[in-house]
Scaffold this active site. Sequence first.
Site, short mmCIF file in Angstrom:
data_model
loop_
_atom_site.label_atom_id
_atom_site.label_comp_id
_atom_site.label_asym_id
_atom_site.label_seq_id
_atom_site.Cartn_x
_atom_site.Cartn_y
_atom_site.Cartn_z
N GLU A 1 8.57 2.66 -4.87
CA GLU A 1 7.54 2.14 -4.01
C GLU A 1 6.22 2.57 -4.31
O GLU A 1 5.90 3.98 -3.89
CB GLU A 1 8.21 2.18 -2.63
N CYS B 1 1.05 2.75 3.34
CA CYS B 1 0.98 2.01 2.11
C CYS B 1 0.76 0.66 2.54
O CYS B 1 0.37 -0.37 1.73
CB CYS B 1 2.25 2.35 1.22
#
Length: 477
Positions: free
Chosen positions: A248, A282
């Site tokens: 990720e 994020c």
Amino acid sequence: MKTNEYRMLINGELVSSPKTFSVVNPATGEVIAEVPDARPEHITQALESSKEGFKIWSAMPLSQREPIILAYADLLEQHKDEIIDILIAETGKPADNAEYDFGMLTTCLRFFVEEMKRIDQPVIPDPDGRILNYIRRQPLGVVVGYLAWNFPLLNVGYKIGPSLAAGCAAIIKPSQATPLASLKCAELAIEAGIPAGVVNMITSDDYDITDPLLTSDDVSLFTMIGSTRAGVGAMKTACTSVKHFSVELGGNAPVIVYDDADVKKAAQSIVDLKFANSGQVCVSPNRCMVHESIYDEFVAEATAHAQGISLAAGRVEGRIMGPLINEKERTRIVGLVKNAVENGAEVVLGGNIPEGNPGYYLEPTILKNVDLSMSLVKDEIFGPVLPIIKYTDADDVIALANDNEYGLSAYVYTTNLQRGLQAADQIKAGSVCVNEVHYGVHLPHGGLKQSGVGKDCSQYSLTEYLTLKRVSVQISE
């Protein structure tokens, strides 16, 4: 805090190192601990012990693994206050954010155990009925996880939750900026009865030392949470043998606020997410595109809502935003704001480093008259800056949202259901939230394009820690 309170976990033992590196409290700028800096022999020991740990753990049925994992979750909660205090000290988080971070670790441990009970292992019909075909899922092997500093314990949970439930063994390397709470949690794994080698946690500030974790043929899965640049570099290093990857990486989330949106709701929702964890998230909104007909109203609503945020760390009441992780990041973000202003953007809130504060704080910042060519919208900000961009009916706003190498998350605000569904279908991102920010351990989390491959959370993450083996057995002539 004493240095000897923080040791690595290797083969079921707490291990020190002759070399250490410093951990700094970003709310004060003070060194709060010295942490072991792994040596080559520690990496070798971690790899060897994880191989042996995998043999033991993978051979245990889930019915035997489950009580150990649940006992670990219970033990962590018994030490919750101590762990959260450590987490606050190394991250500068407000208490509610730290509690969420900690809570996701125990939530992941419990969730993935339950999810493992329901893992899909179907029978595949055979055309002539001679063969019984079925899918067998088994533990994949040794997992190496490199983690980011923004949510240290959530990130640990995202990795050891599925690893333990699936029957794998894990070597976890927390960020060198925030390893303390993670090391404390690893220490408690011994007391919980997790067999030696099943969870190893090493700390290092030297990638030349830790690269054997990537290049080892004994590693089956490399998983990571971090920047795209770091992820690409790590995957290149790891391609010395065939491995699975689940990474990720960076995000640059677009927001589309259509002309028919509930402006106040949209503004408050975006501000709450943008300034959570000081923008160091994020999935944080990065390119906020608002239709010209509601642009001024949106800017006013967002500014009014953000004005209620105060700067502080730790156990303080109210809407609190903590510091950035270090001075380097703060300097970078201030530079992005300065560059945008020099190119025509206008600061409507914040933009300053508060005076008289020793920590790495930056005021919640909102910019208007932002252009899509500016650096702070082309690249991930990862800080408390909300750029608001005006678009018109002449613009293809979906194309603007997709005009970026990242594709982790996106947000859409509209009262038109058809428009919202069409936008969700056309935006190239791993998750799209329409009218409400919504994440959960049961929902897959991961990106498209340069935002990574694979998933965290949900059954889709768990399957990455398992093989998919087809078995065919003759049952008639």
